[in-house]
Design an enzyme around this catalytic site. Structure first.
Site, PDB file in Angstrom:
ATOM      1  N   ALA A 148       1.030  -1.242   0.100  1.00  0.00           N
ATOM      2  CA  ALA A 148      -0.223   0.074   0.333  1.00  0.00           C
ATOM      3  C   ALA A 148       0.738   1.366  -0.387  1.00  0.00           C
ATOM      4  CB  ALA A 148      -1.121   0.138   1.677  1.00  0.00           C
ATOM      5  N   THR A 176       2.993  -7.732   2.425  1.00  0.00           N
ATOM      6  CA  THR A 176       3.135  -7.699   1.270  1.00  0.00           C
ATOM      7  C   THR A 176       4.312  -8.812   0.926  1.00  0.00           C
ATOM      8  OG1 THR A 176       2.484  -6.286   1.392  1.00  0.00           O
ATOM      9  CG2 THR A 176       2.569  -6.999  -1.410  1.00  0.00           C
ATOM     10  N   GLY A 181       1.134 -12.880  -2.882  1.00  0.00           N
ATOM     11  CA  GLY A 181       1.395 -11.429  -4.261  1.00  0.00           C
ATOM     12  C   GLY A 181      -0.272 -11.859  -4.871  1.00  0.00           C
ATOM     13  N   ASP A 355       0.740  -0.136  15.058  1.00  0.00           N
ATOM     14  CA  ASP A 355       1.677   1.234  14.961  1.00  0.00           C
ATOM     15  C   ASP A 355       0.118   2.230  14.551  1.00  0.00           C
ATOM     16  OD1 ASP A 355       3.044  -0.887  15.415  1.00  0.00           O
ATOM     17  OD2 ASP A 355       5.346   0.485  14.884  1.00  0.00           O
ATOM     18  N   ARG A 415     -12.024 -18.904   4.275  1.00  0.00           N
ATOM     19  CA  ARG A 415     -11.403 -18.795   5.225  1.00  0.00           C
ATOM     20  C   ARG A 415     -11.171 -19.776   6.453  1.00  0.00           C
ATOM     21  NH1 ARG A 415      -6.346 -14.797   3.151  1.00  0.00           N
ATOM     22  NH2 ARG A 415      -6.404 -15.913   1.233  1.00  0.00           N
TER      23      ARG A 415
HETATM   24  C1  LIG Z   1       2.161 -15.099   4.095  1.00  0.00           C
HETATM   25  C2  LIG Z   1       0.991 -14.343   3.814  1.00  0.00           C
HETATM   26  C3  LIG Z   1       0.404 -14.254   2.815  1.00  0.00           C
HETATM   27  C4  LIG Z   1      -0.488 -13.371   2.416  1.00  0.00           C
HETATM   28  N1  LIG Z   1      -0.743 -13.565   0.893  1.00  0.00           N
HETATM   29  C5  LIG Z   1      -1.463 -13.059   0.255  1.00  0.00           C
HETATM   30  C6  LIG Z   1      -2.225 -13.502  -0.858  1.00  0.00           C
HETATM   31  O1  LIG Z   1      -1.210 -13.892  -2.361  1.00  0.00           O
HETATM   32  N2  LIG Z   1      -2.960 -12.692  -1.950  1.00  0.00           N
HETATM   33  C7  LIG Z   1      -3.214 -11.477  -0.872  1.00  0.00           C
HETATM   34  O2  LIG Z   1      -4.270 -10.823  -1.346  1.00  0.00           O
HETATM   35  N3  LIG Z   1      -3.068 -11.681   0.297  1.00  0.00           N
HETATM   36  C8  LIG Z   1      -2.128 -12.129   0.686  1.00  0.00           C
HETATM   37  N4  LIG Z   1      -2.045 -11.478   1.824  1.00  0.00           N
HETATM   38  C9  LIG Z   1      -2.714 -10.588   2.896  1.00  0.00           C
HETATM   39  C10 LIG Z   1      -1.502  -9.484   2.471  1.00  0.00           C
HETATM   40  O3  LIG Z   1      -0.403  -9.806   1.844  1.00  0.00           O
HETATM   41  C11 LIG Z   1      -1.718  -8.117   2.632  1.00  0.00           C
HETATM   42  O4  LIG Z   1      -2.753  -8.051   3.824  1.00  0.00           O
HETATM   43  C12 LIG Z   1      -1.519  -7.486   2.360  1.00  0.00           C
HETATM   44  O5  LIG Z   1      -0.089  -7.143   1.997  1.00  0.00           O
HETATM   45  C13 LIG Z   1      -0.987  -5.646   3.274  1.00  0.00           C
HETATM   46  O6  LIG Z   1      -0.249  -4.953   2.717  1.00  0.00           O
HETATM   47  P1  LIG Z   1      -0.403  -3.176   3.441  1.00  0.00           P
HETATM   48  O7  LIG Z   1       1.385  -2.464   2.501  1.00  0.00           O
HETATM   49  O8  LIG Z   1      -1.270  -2.527   4.265  1.00  0.00           O
HETATM   50  O9  LIG Z   1       0.840  -3.678   4.838  1.00  0.00           O
HETATM   51  P2  LIG Z   1       2.682  -4.448   5.048  1.00  0.00           P
HETATM   52  O10 LIG Z   1       2.762  -5.007   3.948  1.00  0.00           O
HETATM   53  O11 LIG Z   1       2.246  -4.970   6.590  1.00  0.00           O
HETATM   54  O12 LIG Z   1       3.388  -3.528   5.165  1.00  0.00           O
HETATM   55  C14 LIG Z   1       3.708  -2.584   5.875  1.00  0.00           C
HETATM   56  C15 LIG Z   1       4.438  -1.834   6.207  1.00  0.00           C
HETATM   57  O13 LIG Z   1       4.966  -0.592   7.960  1.00  0.00           O
HETATM   58  C16 LIG Z   1       6.178  -0.920   8.495  1.00  0.00           C
HETATM   59  N5  LIG Z   1       4.940  -0.691   9.683  1.00  0.00           N
HETATM   60  C17 LIG Z   1       4.731  -0.933  10.475  1.00  0.00           C
HETATM   61  N6  LIG Z   1       4.387   0.544  11.482  1.00  0.00           N
HETATM   62  C18 LIG Z   1       5.839   1.043  11.195  1.00  0.00           C
HETATM   63  C19 LIG Z   1       5.507   2.426  11.753  1.00  0.00           C
HETATM   64  N7  LIG Z   1       5.907   2.805  12.874  1.00  0.00           N
HETATM   65  N8  LIG Z   1       6.603   2.699  11.450  1.00  0.00           N
HETATM   66  C20 LIG Z   1       7.134   2.632   9.862  1.00  0.00           C
HETATM   67  N9  LIG Z   1       6.711   1.073   9.376  1.00  0.00           N
HETATM   68  C21 LIG Z   1       6.093   0.961   9.402  1.00  0.00           C
HETATM   69  C22 LIG Z   1       6.045  -2.411   8.060  1.00  0.00           C
HETATM   70  O14 LIG Z   1       6.946  -3.225   8.989  1.00  0.00           O
HETATM   71  C23 LIG Z   1       5.522  -2.898   7.002  1.00  0.00           C
HETATM   72  O15 LIG Z   1       6.634  -3.267   5.804  1.00  0.00           O
HETATM   73  C24 LIG Z   1      -1.024 -12.393   2.567  1.00  0.00           C
HETATM   74  C25 LIG Z   1      -0.912 -12.175   4.025  1.00  0.00           C
HETATM   75  C26 LIG Z   1       0.488 -12.972   4.164  1.00  0.00           C
HETATM   76  C27 LIG Z   1       1.176 -12.850   6.382  1.00  0.00           C
END
Ligand SMILES: Cc1cc2nc3c(=O)[nH]c(=O)nc-3n(C[C@H](O)[C@H](O)[C@H](O)COP(=O)(O)OP(=O)(O)OC[C@H]3O[C@@H](n4cnc5c(N)ncnc54)[C@H](O)[C@@H]3O)c2cc1C
Length: 588
Positions: A148, A176, A181, A355, A415
């Site tokens: 995101a 992610t 993915g 957070d 799920r």
């Molecule tokens: C093993 C696994 C497999 C998955 N497979 C799929 C799939 O195939 N398809 C699908 O649709 N979904 C899948 N999901 C769900 C999906 O991957 C997640 O919901 C999505 O990637 C979340 O993206 P995001 O950018 O919101 O958060 P994230 O990708 O988790 O990124 C958030 C980032 O913010 C950082 N952060 C947190 N707090 C702070 C702070 N205070 N200051 C600075 N940085 C901070 C974190 O370290 C992290 O790097 C999967 C999830 C997992 C765990």
């Protein structure tokens, strides 16, 4: 990362596996390189510790199967050990098993010096991060470098903004990065090729139904209407390579989920990062956002910390929270849903500690659906790692049975339904059965080779020449399992599963080599989070927009209702990431 680590290990091993001590320091600790082992979340962790003049000179993290988020925790611990010259240090919260296994491995290596832990003289660590300034200015500041955050960063930069991304871990990617993915996209190019009929409306209804209609329909519509455009953006603008097959995730009406290269989120994060950096986006890792600064009713900055130094990141136009969910924050999980306690393992990255939700709540933001926490049904029963070998099921080519050899649920159900049904079986586990033809068709032994070999080695996955042999490995009732398979094969002949009405094409199992994989549910996705509107603006408790504050991705709530369908999150984070990026960049 695992590949990199094993290459590193081989190189180190080639030089020396055994300690070669030359001299002894004043502390009595012999110089040399010592090998050690511990047991982490993914099994064995190997390390090589080098002692010089009584100090920890280096620690090489060797062979291990910790997923990237947890491997990152080991990197942090390694640095702290070197910086402080101490081994008995605090674990990284959210990565208990990996931390303990790593510390155990280093202690094991150190024990070979013959010295006591108390012989290590602690070093004072400077708290100042010398390279960092006291403050930075940008148009848009983004918290979190996952899917995101990076999608938001690219779009904001493309709209002319100066963008800074803060990432608290050593590396970018978050959940992610460790995800499969896979992305649900109605009307995509592969569906057209395969003649699968689908529509925005069908996808919209699937998301709502999957979330028991607890979702905000307006936000769901944004996802349904923009998924194709977002996938094309990833493919054509960001250069993401997609495989030429799709997966059929539970709860969807049709097969619609695109798969990135190697069925891994690494492809997404690598390409998003390259694109963001090419647009001049500045990404600061090891930099944790701590607090939002509000002036004249507008969020104007983020207070963050880098190596103990407090830094202000001023945001002229706005701040985007893209910090992910809270699957790795045990306290927050229990506070919102007491059933999600420490007994349940987690698939999540250690950075998923909520957070962004906490920081926004401190300035009056509204949260929603916090009690809805999803478990993934087929994870490693010992570590909680999501098992990609189990994707055979998502190709419609596996059945789930219990210890008694019987099916107990539709294998392509939601799920939460499969997870609940699994917890009601003997031992709270399921056994996934499939044949060699299914393994070949899914190709997971190759695409997830390290995981496959690790599971075989640990006996969690067994390959056998007969159903009986495979069943006996786990103590499953072999006779009953054979009957179950025969019955399933008869349904394949008629195309109708009379027991569980399994959706999709039914393909009969052949005789000969077969597999059984043991698995259990683990915490996977937090559906709750910050309440946003369709412009990705964060709302306060009275549904008013909080000026200057946007949110996208798993940090938000109300999109997936009670239960997120597989592959909907990637669509969600890219779509809302881009909306937040554009709106923050063009805000006055
Ligand atoms: C093993 C696994 C497999 C998955 N497979 C799929 C799939 O195939 N398809 C699908 O649709 N979904 C899948 N999901 C769900 C999906 O991957 C997640 O919901 C999505 O990637 C979340 O993206 P995001 O950018 O919101 O958060 P994230 O990708 O988790 O990124 C958030 C980032 O913010 C950082 N952060 C947190 N707090 C702070 C702070 N205070 N200051 C600075 N940085 C901070 C974190 O370290 C992290 O790097 C999967 C999830 C997992 C765990």
């Amino acid at each position: 990362m695992k590949k990199f680590l094993s290459i590193l290990l081989s190189a180190v091993m080639a030089v020396s596996m055994v300690a070669c001590s030359s001299s002894t320091s004043e502390t009595g600790i012999k110089d040399g390189t010592y090998a050690g082992e511990g047991s982490g979340k993914g099994g064995k962790i190997a390390v090589e510790l080098t002692m010089k003049d009584g100090q920890i000179a280096d620690i090489v993290i060797g062979e291990n199967n910790e997923t990237p988020g947890f491997a990152d925790a080991m990197t942090q611990l390694r640095q702290t050990m070197i910086d402080t010259n101490q081994i008995d240090i605090d674990i990284v919260s959210g990565a208990t098993l990996s931390s303990k296994g790593f510390i155990e491995a280093v202690k094991d290596a150190y024990s070979k010096t013959g010295a006591e832990l108390t012989d290590l003289v602690a070093k004072k660590v400077s708290n100042n991060s010398s390279e960092m300034a006291d403050s930075y200015d940008a148009d848009v500041v983004i918290v979190g470098a996952g899917g995101a955050g990076l999608s938001a960063a690219i779009t904001a930069a493309e709209n002319g903004a100066k963008v800074i991304v803060l990432e608290k871990m050593n590396n970018v990617g978050g959940n992610t990065l460790i995800s499969g993915g896979e992305m649900a996209v109605p009307g995509n190019w592969l569906q057209k090729k395969e003649g699968i009929e689908d529509s925005v409306e069908t996808f919209y209804n699937d998301i709502l139904k999957g979330g028991d209609n607890e979702n905000d329909p307006e936000l769901v519509r944004v996802i349904a209407e923009n998924a194709l455009n977002a996938a094309e953006w990833l493919k054509d603008d960001v250069n993401v390579t997609f495989e030429d097959y799709m997966l059929f995730f539970g709860g969807h009406s049709v097969k619609r989920s695109l798969v990135p290269l190697n069925a891994s989120g690494v492809e997404l994060i690598e390409k998003l990062t390259v694109k963001a950096e090419s647009l001049g986006v500045e990404i600061y890792t090891n930099t944790q956002a701590k607090k939002l600064v509000v002036e004249n009713d507008k969020v104007v900055a983020v207070k963050a910390e880098n190596n103990g130094k407090e830094i202000d990141f001023n945001a002229k136009n706005g701040v985007i929270l893209a910090s992910g969910g809270f699957g790795s924050n045990l306290e927050m999980r229990i506070a919102n849903n007491p059933e999600m306690d420490e007994k349940i393992l987690s698939t999540n990255s250690v950075g998923s500690t909520g957070d962004g939700i906490t920081m926004a709540e401190e300035i009056g933001a509204q949260t929603v659906d916090m009690q809805y926490i999803q478990t993934y049904p087929t994870c490693d029963p010992e570590t909680g790692t999501l098992l990609y070998v189990g994707d055979v099921r998502l190709e419609g080519r596996a059945i789930l049975v219990n210890l008694e050899g019987k099916r107990f649920v539709e294998e392509l159900e939601r799920r939460d339904v499969i997870s609940l049904a699994t917890t009601e079986q003997t031992g709270g586990v399921s056994y996934m059965y499939f044949d060699e033809a299914s393994m070949q068709a899914a190709g997971v032994a190759e695409s997830h080779k390290t995981e496959y070999e690790n599971l075989i080695e640990r006996g969690i996955l067994v390959k056998a020449n007969s159903v009986k042999e495979a069943a006996e490995h786990f103590g499953i009732d072999a006779e009953e399992l054979q009957k179950t398979i025969d019955r399933y094969n008869s349904y394949c002949e008629t195309g109708k599963d009379l027991e569980f009405n399994k959706r999709g094409k039914l393909i009969a199992f052949e005789e000969g080599p077969c597999y059984i994989m043991k698995s259990a549910p683990a915490i996977h996705h937090t559906m709750g989070g910050l309440k946003i509107n369709k412009e990705a603006q964060v709302l306060d408790k009275d549904n008013n927009v909080i000026n200057g504050l946007y949110a996208a991705g798993e940090v938000t709530g109300d999109i997936h209702g009670t239960n997120r369908l597989g592959s909907d999150a990637i669509a969600d984070i890219v779509i809302f990431g881009r909306i937040a990026g554009e709106n923050a960049a063009t805000a006055k």
